[in-house]
Design a protein around this motif. Structure first.
Motif, PDB file in Angstrom:
ATOM      1  N   ARG A 224       0.825  -1.218   0.000  1.00 30.13           N
ATOM      2  CA  ARG A 224       0.000   0.000   0.000  1.00 30.13           C
ATOM      3  C   ARG A 224       0.854   1.261   0.000  1.00 30.13           C
ATOM      4  NH1 ARG A 224      -2.410  -1.089   5.243  1.00 30.13           N
ATOM      5  NH2 ARG A 224      -3.296   1.001   5.132  1.00 30.13           N
ATOM      6  N   GLY A 225       1.985   1.196   0.703  1.00 28.27           N
ATOM      7  CA  GLY A 225       2.871   2.353   0.781  1.00 28.27           C
ATOM      8  C   GLY A 225       3.585   2.660  -0.518  1.00 28.27           C
ATOM      9  N   ASN A 226       3.614   1.701  -1.434  1.00 29.16           N
ATOM     10  CA  ASN A 226       4.282   1.896  -2.717  1.00 29.16           C
ATOM     11  C   ASN A 226       3.300   2.006  -3.885  1.00 29.16           C
ATOM     12  OD1 ASN A 226       7.464   1.565  -2.491  1.00 29.16           O
ATOM     13  ND2 ASN A 226       6.535   0.171  -1.005  1.00 29.16           N
ATOM     14  N   LYS A 227       2.026   2.019  -3.562  1.00 28.91           N
ATOM     15  CA  LYS A 227       1.012   2.188  -4.608  1.00 28.91           C
ATOM     16  C   LYS A 227       1.102   3.601  -5.182  1.00 28.91           C
ATOM     17  CE  LYS A 227      -3.988   2.092  -5.440  1.00 28.91           C
ATOM     18  NZ  LYS A 227      -5.330   1.791  -4.865  1.00 28.91           N
ATOM     19  N   VAL A 228       0.989   3.712  -6.486  1.00 29.85           N
ATOM     20  CA  VAL A 228       1.046   5.013  -7.143  1.00 29.85           C
ATOM     21  C   VAL A 228      -0.373   5.475  -7.461  1.00 29.85           C
ATOM     22  CG1 VAL A 228       1.845   6.297  -9.164  1.00 29.85           C
ATOM     23  CG2 VAL A 228       3.331   4.577  -8.104  1.00 29.85           C
ATOM     24  N   TYR A 229      -0.718   6.668  -6.985  1.00 27.73           N
ATOM     25  CA  TYR A 229      -2.044   7.241  -7.192  1.00 27.73           C
ATOM     26  C   TYR A 229      -1.987   8.286  -8.307  1.00 27.73           C
ATOM     27  CZ  TYR A 229      -3.654   5.120  -2.837  1.00 27.73           C
ATOM     28  OH  TYR A 229      -4.009   4.219  -1.853  1.00 27.73           O
ATOM     29  N   ALA A 230      -2.871   8.136  -9.269  1.00 26.94           N
ATOM     30  CA  ALA A 230      -2.940   9.102 -10.362  1.00 26.94           C
ATOM     31  C   ALA A 230      -4.089  10.064 -10.100  1.00 26.94           C
ATOM     32  CB  ALA A 230      -3.139   8.378 -11.687  1.00 26.94           C
ATOM     33  N   VAL A 231      -3.838  11.043  -9.250  1.00 27.14           N
ATOM     34  CA  VAL A 231      -4.854  12.035  -8.907  1.00 27.14           C
ATOM     35  C   VAL A 231      -4.515  13.349  -9.601  1.00 27.14           C
ATOM     36  CG1 VAL A 231      -5.857  13.406  -7.047  1.00 27.14           C
ATOM     37  CG2 VAL A 231      -5.398  10.973  -6.687  1.00 27.14           C
ATOM     38  N   ASP A 232      -5.468  13.845 -10.357  1.00 26.12           N
ATOM     39  CA  ASP A 232      -5.267  15.106 -11.075  1.00 26.12           C
ATOM     40  C   ASP A 232      -5.633  16.260 -10.147  1.00 26.12           C
ATOM     41  OD1 ASP A 232      -4.778  16.931 -13.059  1.00 26.12           O
ATOM     42  OD2 ASP A 232      -6.760  16.714 -14.006  1.00 26.12           O
ATOM     43  N   ALA A 233      -4.666  16.728  -9.379  1.00 18.89           N
ATOM     44  CA  ALA A 233      -4.900  17.814  -8.425  1.00 18.89           C
ATOM     45  C   ALA A 233      -5.178  19.117  -9.152  1.00 18.89           C
ATOM     46  CB  ALA A 233      -3.698  17.976  -7.502  1.00 18.89           C
ATOM     47  N   LYS A 234      -6.050  19.905  -8.580  1.00 15.80           N
ATOM     48  CA  LYS A 234      -6.414  21.186  -9.184  1.00 15.80           C
ATOM     49  C   LYS A 234      -5.212  22.125  -9.168  1.00 15.80           C
ATOM     50  CE  LYS A 234      -9.904  24.841  -9.009  1.00 15.80           C
ATOM     51  NZ  LYS A 234     -11.116  25.358  -8.316  1.00 15.80           N
ATOM     52  N   ASN A 235      -4.981  22.775 -10.283  1.00 16.32           N
ATOM     53  CA  ASN A 235      -3.868  23.723 -10.387  1.00 16.32           C
ATOM     54  C   ASN A 235      -4.379  25.111 -10.004  1.00 16.32           C
ATOM     55  OD1 ASN A 235      -1.397  24.848 -10.887  1.00 16.32           O
ATOM     56  ND2 ASN A 235      -1.584  24.811 -13.121  1.00 16.32           N
ATOM     57  N   ILE A 236      -4.229  25.459  -8.726  1.00 11.50           N
ATOM     58  CA  ILE A 236      -4.777  26.725  -8.237  1.00 11.50           C
ATOM     59  C   ILE A 236      -3.744  27.838  -8.330  1.00 11.50           C
ATOM     60  CG2 ILE A 236      -6.367  25.536  -6.674  1.00 11.50           C
ATOM     61  CD1 ILE A 236      -4.522  26.185  -4.368  1.00 11.50           C
ATOM     62  N   SER A 237      -4.243  29.044  -8.357  1.00 13.83           N
ATOM     63  CA  SER A 237      -3.371  30.224  -8.416  1.00 13.83           C
ATOM     64  C   SER A 237      -2.867  30.544  -7.009  1.00 13.83           C
ATOM     65  CB  SER A 237      -4.154  31.413  -8.980  1.00 13.83           C
ATOM     66  OG  SER A 237      -3.364  32.577  -8.980  1.00 13.83           O
ATOM     67  N   ILE A 238      -1.560  30.741  -6.877  1.00 19.09           N
ATOM     68  CA  ILE A 238      -0.952  31.025  -5.573  1.00 19.09           C
ATOM     69  C   ILE A 238      -0.648  32.518  -5.459  1.00 19.09           C
ATOM     70  CG2 ILE A 238       0.910  30.458  -3.979  1.00 19.09           C
ATOM     71  CD1 ILE A 238      -0.971  28.121  -4.695  1.00 19.09           C
ATOM     72  N   PRO A 239      -1.286  33.207  -4.505  1.00 20.86           N
ATOM     73  CA  PRO A 239      -1.086  34.664  -4.369  1.00 20.86           C
ATOM     74  C   PRO A 239       0.274  34.992  -3.744  1.00 20.86           C
ATOM     75  CG  PRO A 239      -2.447  33.853  -2.577  1.00 20.86           C
ATOM     76  CD  PRO A 239      -2.213  32.676  -3.491  1.00 20.86           C
ATOM     77  N   GLN A 240       0.655  36.246  -3.868  1.00 20.47           N
ATOM     78  CA  GLN A 240       1.932  36.691  -3.318  1.00 20.47           C
ATOM     79  C   GLN A 240       1.785  37.912  -2.408  1.00 20.47           C
ATOM     80  OE1 GLN A 240       4.710  34.951  -3.894  1.00 20.47           O
ATOM     81  NE2 GLN A 240       3.601  33.542  -5.226  1.00 20.47           N
TER      82      GLN A 240
END
Length: 286
Positions: free
Chosen positions: A34-50
């Motif tokens: 389980r610790g070596n399972k690869v997850y293909a999750v398409d994380a949302k690409n959010i805008s990072i403020p400064q």
């Protein structure tokens, strides 16, 4: 007769030891797999403020969401548990993740997944999966703004007892397995004294007090019983002033002091007045 009894006893003990060794081998292999399972999750690409206000919000989020409890005051990682049976649990140095893209940060915090796709160990992303886009973006912005603070940490290792406890559902080694990765991210929850905002704040409490906030057995071996936060528990009978005092000082209304390892009041003391009032309002609906 005695020799026969001793022989049977020896064989029985040998079989028992063999069964236990086999069972542990299966458990250990399961944890490894389980610790070596690869997850293909398409994380949302959010805008990072400064901007400075976002960085200030991000710092506040890091304090009220327990980031410093595990990653240290400088967020450069620390050993927060070391035991021969449970293992050595170390947290990542968040100031040294220059190779992480914005999506990598979202995937780690919200989904519990490393850059290479494998699950993070013990990372409570199940509590952070509900972070709003505004708070998450501010938190990432703050972490990325920190200067690199080198920290020589031992490698993380999972001990035999931790593996067994995970097998029996007493601890969750890989929170990635408990998250609905298709859940939409809310843009913002308005910070006001409302049940909605209180419910949002309470997600941090759910890790110890359970999703129904009824408490129960402690996931940490030898840990104290986790109290019921609803109206059926003692906490539900506290006044708002008493509730506020406990979160600020760690001292119960009866005068007894709670240890930071039992109740993270060093974290909750950073809550704003609005956050405490909203949390109290929500818990009193349960």
């Amino acid at each position: 007769m005695i020799k026969k009894i001793l022989k049977i006893t020896g064989i029985s003990l040998g079989l028992l030891v063999g069964v236990l060794v086999l069972a542990y081998g299966i458990i250990a292999f399961n944890v490894y797999k389980r610790g070596n399972k690869v997850y293909a999750v398409d994380a949302k690409n959010i805008s990072i403020p400064q901007d400075s206000s976002s960085l200030k919000l991000g710092e506040h989020v890091s304090m009220i969401k327990g980031c410093r409890d595990c990653h240290g005051e400088k967020l450069n990682g620390k050993v927060f548990f070391e035991d021969p049976l449970l293992g050595t649990l170390t947290s990542a140095n968040l100031t040294a993740l220059d190779n992480y893209t914005n999506q990598d940060w979202v995937r780690a915090i919200r989904h519990g997944i490393r850059k290479n796709g494998t699950p993070l160990t013990i990372m409570p992303s199940n509590e952070y999966a509900t972070l709003t886009e505004k708070d998450l973006a501010a938190l990432i912005a703050y972490c990325k703004s920190l200067p690199n603070e080198p920290n020589n940490l031992p490698p993380l290792s999972i001990g035999p007892l931790a593996k067994v406890l995970d097998a029996f559902g007493k601890v969750t080694l890989y929170p990635v397995e408990t998250i609905d990765h298709s859940q939409e991210m809310s843009a913002e929850v308005k910070p006001e004294v409302s049940v909605e905002f209180g419910k949002y704040m309470a997600q941090t409490c759910a890790g110890c007090h359970k999703p129904n906030f009824k408490g129960g057995d402690n996931a940490i071996p030898g840990g104290i019983h986790v109290p019921d936060l609803t109206k059926t528990g003692a906490v539900g009978k506290w006044t708002e002033a008493q509730f506020t005092s406990v979160l600020r000082t760690g001292k119960r209304p009866n005068g007894t002091q709670m240890k930071p390892e039992d109740m993270p009041w060093q974290m909750t003391k950073e809550y704003s007045e609005v956050e405490i009032k909203a949390l109290y309002k929500f818990l009193n609906t349960l």
